[in-house]
Design a protein around this motif. Structure first.
Motif, PDB file in Angstrom:
ATOM      1  N   GLN A  45       3.518   5.945  -5.436  1.00  0.00           N
ATOM      2  CA  GLN A  45       3.514   6.080  -6.893  1.00  0.00           C
ATOM      3  C   GLN A  45       2.354   6.952  -7.371  1.00  0.00           C
ATOM      4  O   GLN A  45       2.504   7.743  -8.304  1.00  0.00           O
ATOM      5  N   MET A  46       1.204   6.814  -6.730  1.00  0.00           N
ATOM      6  CA  MET A  46       0.063   7.659  -7.096  1.00  0.00           C
ATOM      7  C   MET A  46       0.374   9.124  -6.803  1.00  0.00           C
ATOM      8  O   MET A  46       0.065  10.012  -7.611  1.00  0.00           O
ATOM      9  N   LEU A  47       0.993   9.382  -5.663  1.00  0.00           N
ATOM     10  CA  LEU A  47       1.350  10.758  -5.320  1.00  0.00           C
ATOM     11  C   LEU A  47       2.390  11.316  -6.282  1.00  0.00           C
ATOM     12  O   LEU A  47       2.330  12.493  -6.642  1.00  0.00           O
ATOM     13  N   GLU A  48       3.338  10.482  -6.705  1.00  0.00           N
ATOM     14  CA  GLU A  48       4.341  10.922  -7.688  1.00  0.00           C
ATOM     15  C   GLU A  48       3.645  11.385  -8.968  1.00  0.00           C
ATOM     16  O   GLU A  48       3.996  12.420  -9.537  1.00  0.00           O
ATOM     17  N   SER A  49       2.664  10.620  -9.412  1.00  0.00           N
ATOM     18  CA  SER A  49       1.919  10.999 -10.621  1.00  0.00           C
ATOM     19  C   SER A  49       1.158  12.295 -10.412  1.00  0.00           C
ATOM     20  O   SER A  49       1.091  13.141 -11.306  1.00  0.00           O
ATOM     21  N   MET A  50       0.570  12.454  -9.239  1.00  0.00           N
ATOM     22  CA  MET A  50      -0.193  13.662  -8.953  1.00  0.00           C
ATOM     23  C   MET A  50       0.711  14.895  -8.907  1.00  0.00           C
ATOM     24  O   MET A  50       0.347  15.955  -9.395  1.00  0.00           O
ATOM     25  N   GLY A  91       3.377   8.296   1.459  1.00  0.00           N
ATOM     26  CA  GLY A  91       2.777   6.997   1.169  1.00  0.00           C
ATOM     27  C   GLY A  91       2.847   6.057   2.358  1.00  0.00           C
ATOM     28  O   GLY A  91       1.884   5.363   2.684  1.00  0.00           O
ATOM     29  N   SER A 122      10.567  13.213  -4.312  1.00  0.00           N
ATOM     30  CA  SER A 122      10.210  11.797  -4.360  1.00  0.00           C
ATOM     31  C   SER A 122      10.345  11.143  -2.986  1.00  0.00           C
ATOM     32  O   SER A 122       9.519  10.304  -2.610  1.00  0.00           O
ATOM     33  N   GLN A 152       7.306   9.416  -0.897  1.00  0.00           N
ATOM     34  CA  GLN A 152       7.398   8.049  -0.379  1.00  0.00           C
ATOM     35  C   GLN A 152       7.021   8.016   1.102  1.00  0.00           C
ATOM     36  O   GLN A 152       6.325   7.097   1.549  1.00  0.00           O
ATOM     37  N   GLU A 200       0.830  -1.202   0.000  1.00  0.00           N
ATOM     38  CA  GLU A 200       0.000   0.000   0.000  1.00  0.00           C
ATOM     39  C   GLU A 200       0.867   1.257   0.000  1.00  0.00           C
ATOM     40  O   GLU A 200       0.590   2.214  -0.732  1.00  0.00           O
ATOM     41  N   MET A 219       2.288   1.715  -3.511  1.00  0.00           N
ATOM     42  CA  MET A 219       1.260   2.125  -4.465  1.00  0.00           C
ATOM     43  C   MET A 219       0.832   3.576  -4.247  1.00  0.00           C
ATOM     44  O   MET A 219       0.720   4.349  -5.197  1.00  0.00           O
ATOM     45  N   VAL A 220       0.626   3.958  -2.999  1.00  0.00           N
ATOM     46  CA  VAL A 220       0.217   5.332  -2.702  1.00  0.00           C
ATOM     47  C   VAL A 220       1.334   6.299  -3.061  1.00  0.00           C
ATOM     48  O   VAL A 220       1.079   7.373  -3.619  1.00  0.00           O
TER      49      VAL A 220
END
Length: 101
Positions: A36-41, A69, A62, A66, A30, A33-34
């Protein structure tokens, strides 16, 4: 001298270790994944005055995401880790049952 209780204690300790492993795997997944989602955002957000901007902010962003996340995963608010934990625990159960007989 009866030592049969020792064998049940050993067997009882093994599932607890497996449950801890499943919980850790779920939480780590989790967090990843979170993160990576924040990196995209945050990819489309310009480095600005909030943290000084520049190359330093781009470099350390980054790591900050992390950690965000990990914090979100520790809180368990999304429930992704619990779903992964349940699947990992189920797979551990199938594996241990399959090896018994």
């Amino acid at each position: 001298m009866d030592i049969s209780p020792l064998s049940t204690t050993t067997q009882a300790a093994k599932p607890a270790t497996q449950n801890q492993s499943a919980e850790k795997a779920g939480q780590e997944f989790e967090a990843l994944m979170v993160g990576q989602m924040l990196e995209s955002m945050f990819a489309s957000i310009e480095t600005g005055s909030a943290f000084g901007g520049g190359q330093g902010e781009r470099t350390w962003r980054s790591f900050m995401l992390q950690e965000y996340g990990k914090a979100i995963a520790e809180a368990g608010t999304l429930g992704i880790g619990r779903m992964v934990e349940a699947d990992v625990a189920r797979l551990y159960g199938q594996t241990s049952e399959g090896t018994k007989g």
